[in-house]
Design an enzyme around this catalytic site. Structure first.
Site, mmCIF file in Angstrom:
data_model
loop_
_atom_site.group_PDB
_atom_site.id
_atom_site.type_symbol
_atom_site.label_atom_id
_atom_site.label_comp_id
_atom_site.label_asym_id
_atom_site.label_seq_id
_atom_site.Cartn_x
_atom_site.Cartn_y
_atom_site.Cartn_z
ATOM 1 N N GLU A 141 0.821 -1.225 0.000
ATOM 2 C CA GLU A 141 0.000 0.000 0.000
ATOM 3 C C GLU A 141 0.846 1.262 0.000
ATOM 4 O O GLU A 141 1.599 1.506 0.961
ATOM 5 C CB GLU A 141 -0.894 0.023 1.243
ATOM 6 C CG GLU A 141 -1.793 1.259 1.279
ATOM 7 C CD GLU A 141 -2.532 1.430 2.596
ATOM 8 O OE1 GLU A 141 -1.945 1.153 3.651
ATOM 9 O OE2 GLU A 141 -3.691 1.863 2.544
ATOM 10 N N ASP A 176 -5.830 2.513 -1.389
ATOM 11 C CA ASP A 176 -6.631 3.323 -0.476
ATOM 12 C C ASP A 176 -7.000 4.612 -1.207
ATOM 13 O O ASP A 176 -6.122 5.423 -1.565
ATOM 14 C CB ASP A 176 -5.830 3.609 0.799
ATOM 15 C CG ASP A 176 -6.690 4.252 1.887
ATOM 16 O OD1 ASP A 176 -7.599 5.039 1.536
ATOM 17 O OD2 ASP A 176 -6.449 3.991 3.073
ATOM 18 N N GLN A 202 -9.392 0.513 0.181
ATOM 19 C CA GLN A 202 -9.826 1.141 1.437
ATOM 20 C C GLN A 202 -10.391 2.521 1.134
ATOM 21 O O GLN A 202 -10.092 3.116 0.088
ATOM 22 C CB GLN A 202 -8.653 1.237 2.421
ATOM 23 C CG GLN A 202 -8.196 -0.140 2.916
ATOM 24 C CD GLN A 202 -6.976 -0.076 3.803
ATOM 25 O OE1 GLN A 202 -6.065 0.700 3.557
ATOM 26 N NE2 GLN A 202 -6.941 -0.913 4.830
ATOM 27 N N GLU A 238 -11.430 2.322 6.394
ATOM 28 C CA GLU A 238 -10.321 2.710 7.269
ATOM 29 C C GLU A 238 -10.417 4.204 7.552
ATOM 30 O O GLU A 238 -9.591 4.994 7.101
ATOM 31 C CB GLU A 238 -8.978 2.354 6.626
ATOM 32 C CG GLU A 238 -7.859 2.389 7.657
ATOM 33 C CD GLU A 238 -6.480 2.135 7.066
ATOM 34 O OE1 GLU A 238 -5.613 1.671 7.816
ATOM 35 O OE2 GLU A 238 -6.274 2.394 5.867
HETATM 36 O O1 LIG Z 1 -2.058 3.650 7.457
HETATM 37 C C1 LIG Z 1 -2.717 3.075 6.594
HETATM 38 O O2 LIG Z 1 -3.380 3.680 5.752
HETATM 39 C C2 LIG Z 1 -2.744 1.646 6.552
HETATM 40 O O3 LIG Z 1 -3.585 1.060 5.901
HETATM 41 C C3 LIG Z 1 -1.725 0.911 7.301
HETATM 42 O O4 LIG Z 1 -1.905 -0.429 7.140
#
Ligand SMILES: O=C(O)C(=O)CO
Length: 260
Positions: A141, A176, A202, A238
């Site tokens: 990531e 993410d 995410q 998240e």
């Molecule tokens: O800090 C973040 O965005 C994470 O997903 C760490 O795993």
């Protein structure tokens, strides 16, 4: 509609960690993720998942001394033995939880340090091959430098190049939406370009990292885009609830109501 996973490290902090599984299930989630399970026995986590009918979507491999400020050890050649032991530990949790993918954090090191770069490649390759034997994916990531100053993997293009170059079938990108918007913008076009190598997604609002639908991005458009692109994996929530976790879940009800 994407399958959302509650992130139990950030959400449901109103109750102790092991009670967050029930809280997530009661709130309507059927999947969860978290950063690290290692303070609790694997059996305890597995039991909470089963008792609440939840699927484990993701967790991270051991990151070194996280409380002391470390953010992974893959970029440090002298920590390779520790990394290998951490993979064994994580595999015990993987077996207990039935998770399908693990995230390897790189650490705080400059991308252009040749020793760090070589160590990271070796760690990623070794870990992916070890996880392949267990039928698991490894995800990497890119993380933005506002939340994690000095983090080694801070660019989606570099992450994609490495994943494509190593060409390991179980090595994938953890995308993410929040980090992508902060690092680069143009999130939809990056999703379209990178979808073939994405293994986990995410979400959080930008800039505050709160509930989706509350910031500068059109998060619902992005969720629909994931469907249009044929993404069948999880979307980990998240985010840091702006106040009470359950009170803040209106975005999910609204999105479910609007989704076809
Ligand atoms: O800090 C973040 O965005 C994470 O997903 C760490 O795993």
């Amino acid at each position: 509609m994407p399958r959302f996973a509650a992130n139990l490290s950030l959400m449901f902090n109103e109750v102790p960690f092991l009670d967050r599984f029930e809280a997530a299930a009661r709130a309507g989630f059927d999947a969860v993720e978290f950063l690290f399970p290692y303070e609790h026995p694997p059996e305890a986590i597995g039991a909470r998942l089963r008792a609440n009918g939840l699927t484990q979507a993701l967790f991270n491999l051991p990151p070194g001394d996280f409380a002391g400020g470390e953010r992974g050890i893959a970029a440090f050649p002298e920590r390779f033995d520790e990394l290998k032991a951490g993979v064994d530990t994580a595999l015990r949790y993987a077996e207990a939880t039935g998770v399908g993918r693990l995230h390897l954090m790189a650490g705080l090191a400059p991308w252009d340090d040749p020793k760090a770069a070589e160590s990271y490649r070796r760690a990623v390759t070794w870990t992916a091959e070890r996880l392949a034997h267990a039928g698991l994916d490894l995800v990497l990531e890119p993380i933005n430098g506002r939340n994690m100053p000095g983090y080694f993997l801070n660019d989606f293009g570099r992450a994609a190049d490495l994943i494509r170059e190593l060409a390991l079938p179980n090595l994938k990108l953890q995308f993410d939406l929040y980090h992508c918007q902060i690092l680069h913008g143009d999130v939809t076009m990056r999703l379209r370009a990178l979808m073939p190598i994405i293994g986990h997604v995410q979400t959080a609002s930008v800039p505050e990292r709160h509930e989706p639908g509350t910031g500068e991005m059109n998060d619902f458009f992005l969720f629909d885009e994931l469907d249009r692109l044929g993404y069948r994996g999880f979307v980990g929530c998240e985010y840091i609830p702006a106040a009470d976790t359950v009170a803040g879940l209106g975005w999910l009800a609204a999105y479910k109501g609007s989704a076809r």
